[in-house]
Each structure stands twice: as C-alpha cells, then as structure tokens.
Design an enzyme around this catalytic site. Structure first.
Site, PDB file in Angstrom:
ATOM      1  N   GLU A 100      36.532 -14.837 -34.858  1.00  0.00           N
ATOM      2  CA  GLU A 100      37.910 -15.292 -34.494  1.00  0.00           C
ATOM      3  C   GLU A 100      38.238 -16.342 -35.819  1.00  0.00           C
ATOM      4  O   GLU A 100      37.762 -17.363 -36.056  1.00  0.00           O
ATOM      5  CB  GLU A 100      37.613 -16.387 -33.415  1.00  0.00           C
ATOM      6  CG  GLU A 100      39.028 -16.821 -32.906  1.00  0.00           C
ATOM      7  CD  GLU A 100      39.248 -18.149 -32.518  1.00  0.00           C
ATOM      8  OE1 GLU A 100      40.191 -18.705 -32.122  1.00  0.00           O
ATOM      9  OE2 GLU A 100      38.293 -18.939 -32.824  1.00  0.00           O
ATOM     10  N   ASP A 157      33.086 -18.348 -32.794  1.00  0.00           N
ATOM     11  CA  ASP A 157      34.378 -19.082 -32.627  1.00  0.00           C
ATOM     12  C   ASP A 157      34.721 -19.875 -33.777  1.00  0.00           C
ATOM     13  O   ASP A 157      33.853 -20.363 -34.487  1.00  0.00           O
ATOM     14  CB  ASP A 157      34.340 -19.903 -31.471  1.00  0.00           C
ATOM     15  CG  ASP A 157      35.135 -20.822 -30.944  1.00  0.00           C
ATOM     16  OD1 ASP A 157      36.515 -20.289 -30.489  1.00  0.00           O
ATOM     17  OD2 ASP A 157      35.363 -22.211 -31.051  1.00  0.00           O
TER      18      ASP A 157
END
Length: 631
Positions: A345, A292
């Site tokens: 990401e 993330d």
C-alpha cells in the site's frame, strides 16, 4: 500446501514462551530481548503476579527463565525494570495468544497439534490469472443477534461459502494481529505473532485459513511493520529505553497517528519483523501480506514539517534503512513461499515498487493503484454534466497502467470517516446510484490490473462502514438489493471466465483504446485481449443518456455479439441491450476502416465478443463457446 525454505526467519522459536522439559520436569521456557533492562522477571497467575518470585537470567541482551508446572492458557507478563529504576509490565512480543481486551496479558499456547487438511491447495499463478479480492473486517462482516462477534470457525464456514459463491478468489483480512482497541481496526497492534483472541484461539484461526483453502479461497493478511501503538503493555519503550523504536525524536513518532516507528537500523528489530512475516506464511499457511503504510516507511519527512525530520547520510529524505528492510522482507517472504502475494500500500510515485531488489526495486509483486482509486472517486462524485470536464479521471490511469503490477483497490478507507458508502458516492436517487454502481464495477473489472473490493458494496450498502456493527444484511429483504448482489455475483463469474480480462494485465498487448476521447458523452470504449488473441470489447457510459447507434471502430470481424450487460432487468436495469448480433460495417471510425453501431444503456456497461468471418482458422465450436462466455 507446500512451502519453501523452512530455516529462515525463525526467531519466534527462540523467543517467547515454549513448552520444554528440563531435568525430567515439564515446563515452559521464556526468553525476551530487553538489552537496556536492569532486571526482568516473569509474572503471572502461577506466582501471584509477584515480580520478585520468578527472576529471569541475563544472557547477553536477552533474558531467560524456565518455569515448571505451567499449563496452556496460563496468563503472564514480563516485569521489566529499566536503567532508571521504573518498573513496567509488558506483554510478550512473541506471544502466540493473548487475553481478550480489556485484558492485556499474554497466554501460554502450544501451536503444535493442528491437523491441516489443505494439502491440495496450490496458490494460483499471479500475473496471468484472475485475482479478485474481497476485503473483510472479521468483526463487522456479520454479528450475532446480540451483537457478539462470530468466532473464527463460524466465520470460516459462512465466509468461505459466501465468498466462493460470489466468485471472489481471495479474502484480504484487516489486521487480525492482536490489538487493544477495536476502533483501530487492528492497524495499531501489540501482538505480531498472535491472532486476536476476539474470535478464538490460534488453532481456531488455523481452521479458518484451512477452510478457506479447501473452498478454493486464498487468504491475505494486512500486516503493519510501519509503526506500533504506545499502549504501555506493548513494544513502547519496552526496556525503559527506545528499544523497538527510533531514539531520534525526528524519526521516532508519527504524531498524526499517535504511534512509534520501528528502528529499521537495529538487527534485532528487523529480525523481529522478518520473523513475524515468515511466521504467518509458514505456521498459518497465509497466501500473502498486504503491507500497510509503505509510504510512511520510505520517507523520513512523511507527515513531518520542515525542521522536524532528520535527513539520511546523503542529505536526502529517503529512509535507507527502511528500504533495505522492505527488500529483505520480500526476499524472506519469497524464500518461505515462492508464490506469495506481497502487496504494497504505497500512495506515492516511488519507482520500481514491484521490481526485484536486484533491479533496484523494493521486491513486492503487487502495488495498490491509489492514483486510479483517487481519480475514480473524484469522478464518480461529480454531477454527470460536469464529468465532461474531468474525462482524464477515466483515462489518465492508462498513462502508467503498466509501470507496476497493480491492484485496483476500492478499500475500507473509501467508505469511512464521512466519505459515505460506495453507492452513496454516486449521483441521483437510489435507483440511479445502483445503476452507476453497476457501471463502475464493470469498468473496474475490465480495466487492466487485479481487483479488490471492500465488503458491503455488493449489497448496495446505504451507510458508510461501521466497524462496531454488522453489514446491512437486512437490505437483502429488498428486491433491488438482491438484484445488486446478483449483479456482483454474475460480474465476478464473468470476469473469472473471460481470459482477455486478466491474462495480459501487464502490457499494451492486452489493452487497446477504441474510444478514449468522448468526454462530451462521458463514454469510454476499449478492448482487452488474451495471449491467444481473443478479445472482449467493453463500452462504458457514465452519463444518464441512452445512446442509440453509438458508432466506433473495431477490429475486422464478421459481427459482434453482446455477452454481458449491466442494464439487464435481472439486475434492476431498464433493459437497454443489443439483442441480436451486430454486423461489422465498412464504415471508417476512430482510425479503423470498419466499425459497429451499438446501444449503450444509461450509467451502464456492455461487453461484446467478436465473431470471426467464415473461413477463418477459429472453429465454429470455439465461436459457440465464446457466445456462451465460456472462454
């Protein structure tokens, strides 16, 4: 499930709490890193939470103690006294289990003893195989009638059956690392080695992964090495100083998120994170990590105003320590599991994210295509009349589609914070919105790149996602929602069985524009091709008009036959279709000497398979299989 190197990144065996026997006495050995602490002691139920009862012995920068007579599930913390004399009680950074919120203590847990049954599970080859991910928040996929969470074991049985039947290849779980606040969805965690106790024990989570594998479903975890929360019991100023976080105030905090940033320049912090990544892959048989907020790690000025960030030693904004860490992370992951999915990401145009470190890359093997997602969300919200002025939203992604190994993500981030549900982004009444949803999903499945869709879209979910309650399963009482779910199921299985849609996802050999510039009609036509040269043609109409005799150039075949149509009445469509094979005509169109004229339904997508002329090398039996969508 076979794994690779079993020796690297095993700090979780050195630190934390582990059962041990000393001098004939069974007990637990505790070890914690707290270099600036004046003193550390273990406190828990066993000593009445008395900080003076069980002091730990300093060993260089670590502290250690052996406590006999303890039992699994006993709760404990570390009482840490900093150089300034202030005492804070901390959860164990390496704990395998934790109290359920609002409790914040760690729990003793022996990971050994689980009998894995996924020995036949073999992770799929990545690049030339289908990859269709169902993104799931375990706390809100389903709930009990009284609103309580499902447990890992119940989720394992129901979710694996559902996902397998729906034709997905993997689930991706929003973080299950222990976290204090439900509303953070797990992205601000306190336990980098503990699956959240909201849904059960570590062995229960092992069962979850095991069950997924036995049903043929891979498991990807969202994992957050970019930052951590400032809850007092967590990593925040762990030993009274900036221990896990940067000391530099211009690097230490993400003010917008209210979190602290890991200090990637410290060897111990890097080893903590690398050990966590290896831990999930090795001990829980996880198939991949979606990392993330990578952009926030790469840039020293990320979400920081001018004058509030510290340049690197070259004067640039790149966080060189984080770059080195990410490369080490991917080296570690691939050493543990050579077929791991390491997904970034990364929301900027940082180059070479999915290239090996030896070639100057970060070492991931997949990257979320955030540009495609933003373009499509913008396009889908437009009134169809105005889409003609934004046709590049459909086509621009092909300018860079093969610069990285991409996943096309329609994630939880697109259906929260007043963004509405996916179907709610579409124009028109609900029936029209469902038409648009089907057409968009078909376009997504045909576009180069692997796929990810957040849970609930397949129900035609009316409301935006609410992490505090279950998906709107009651919608399946309505025929139109049953039909929408059936469409997603059929579209997913169609994707799985059509090798041209996934076998050549990384270069132009697998894609060809047939109609790229028809902005006035809101139509795009292209073909996908597999390694053997088999082709599937996809025609997508983002307008409310039905097009009769829509002509475009094709490659030289005898005829083209419709093999999938989003406007099928079985899905709630109007039935605009091409019922018979369409003969190729020697009519020039779009730069080709021959063409076909087809029907395209409103807001719909149609797929065709070409049939070879007589005398070609392709056998009639193969053509028969193609007509049935089997190859």
């Amino acid at each position: 499930m076979e794994l690779g190197d079993r020796t690297i990144a095993r700090d979780y065996e050195r630190y934390g709490a582990h059962p041990e026997e000393r001098d004939g006495r069974a007990g637990w050995r505790f070890r914690v890193w707290a270099p600036q602490a004046r003193s550390v002691s273990v406190v828990g139920e066993f000593n009445g939470w008395d900080p003076s009862a069980t002091p730990m012995e300093r060993k260089d920068q670590d502290w250690e103690a052996f406590v006999p007579g303890l039992a699994q599930y006993d709760t404990y913390k570390y009482a840490v006294v900093g150089q300034g004399g202030q005492e804070v009680w901390k959860s164990d950074p390496y704990a395998f289990h934790a109290e359920t919120r609002p409790g914040t203590a760690s729990k003793l847990y022996d990971l050994s003893g689980y009998q894995w049954r996924d020995g036949r599970w073999k992770p799929r080859e990545l690049y030339d195989r289908p990859l269709n991910i169902y993104e799931v928040h375990l706390g809100s996929w389903r709930r009990r009638e009284d609103g309580a969470f499902y447990d890992y074991r119940s989720l394992a049985e129901e979710l694996s059956t559902y996902v397998s039947g729906m034709g997905y290849t993997h689930v991706e779980l929003l973080p299950v690392t222990e976290h204090p606040l439900d509303d953070s969805w797990g992205y601000q965690c306190t336990g980098y080695f503990a699956p959240t106790s909201r849904f059960g024990t570590p062995h229960d989570f092992m069962y979850f992964v095991d069950c997924m594998h036995r049903r043929g479903i891979g498991v990807i975890l969202d994992w957050v090495p970019a930052h951590f929360c400032k809850d007092e019991q967590g990593l925040y100023e762990f030993d009274g100083s900036c221990c896990y976080e940067y000391a530099d105030p211009n690097k230490r905090e993400h003010a917008g998120w209210g979190t602290r940033v890991f200090d990637y320049g410290k060897r111990e912090v890097r080893e903590f994170l690398l050990s966590s990544a290896a831990f999930w892959l090795r001990e829980y048989h996880i198939d991949g990590l979606r990392v993330d907020a990578v952009a926030s790690m790469l840039y020293l000025d990320y979400d920081r105003p001018d004058g509030a960030w510290t340049p690197n030693h070259y004067g640039g904004k790149e966080n060189l320590e984080a770059i080195d860490f990410l490369r080490d992370l991917n080296r570690t992951a691939f050493a543990v599991n050579p077929r791991v999915l390491m997904v970034a990401e990364e929301s900027t145009a940082w180059p070479l994210v999915t290239y090996p470190p030896e070639e100057g890359g970060l070492g991931f093997n997949l990257k979320w295509n955030m540009g495609w997602m933003n373009d499509m969300c913008h396009y889908l919200k437009l009134d169809p009349y105005f889409r003609q002025h934004h046709h590049r939203d459909l086509t621009f992604s092909m300018m860079y589609a093969f610069s990285e190994n991409y996943i096309l993500p329609v994630s939880h981030d697109e259906v929260v914070h007043m963004k509405g549900s996916l179907v709610g982004k579409m124009p028109g009444d609900y029936r029209t919105q469902l038409q648009c949803l089907r057409g968009f999903y078909a376009y997504m499945m045909a576009h180069p790149g692997k796929k990810l869709m957040f849970m609930g879209a397949e129900l035609g979910q009316w409301h935006e996602w609410d992490a505090g309650s279950a998906l709107d399963w009651y919608l399946l009482d309505h025929t139109e929602n049953q039909q929408t779910q059936q469409f997603f199921r059929d579209m997913n299985h169609f994707y799985l069985h059509q090798s041209p849609l996934w076998e050549v996802d990384r270069d132009w050999a697998g894609f060809e524009w047939l109609v790229a510039d028809d902005n006035q009609n809101n139509v795009a036509v292209f073909l996908r091709r597999d390694k053997a040269g088999r082709e599937v043609v996809c025609a997508v109409n983002f307008s409310p008009n039905t097009y009769e005799n829509y002509r475009f150039g094709v490659n030289d075949k005898a005829r083209y036959r419709e093999i999938f149509n989003t406007d099928d009445p079985a899905y709630g469509g109007s039935g605009v279709s091409n019922e018979t094979a369409i003969a190729v005509e020697q009519v020039p169109s779009h730069g080709k000497p021959q063409s076909i004229a087809i029907r395209i339904p409103p807001f719909g997508a149609v797929f065709f398979r070409g049939e070879a002329r007589r005398g070609s090398k392709r056998s009639s039996s193969l053509q028969g299989k193609e007509r049935k969508g089997m190859v």
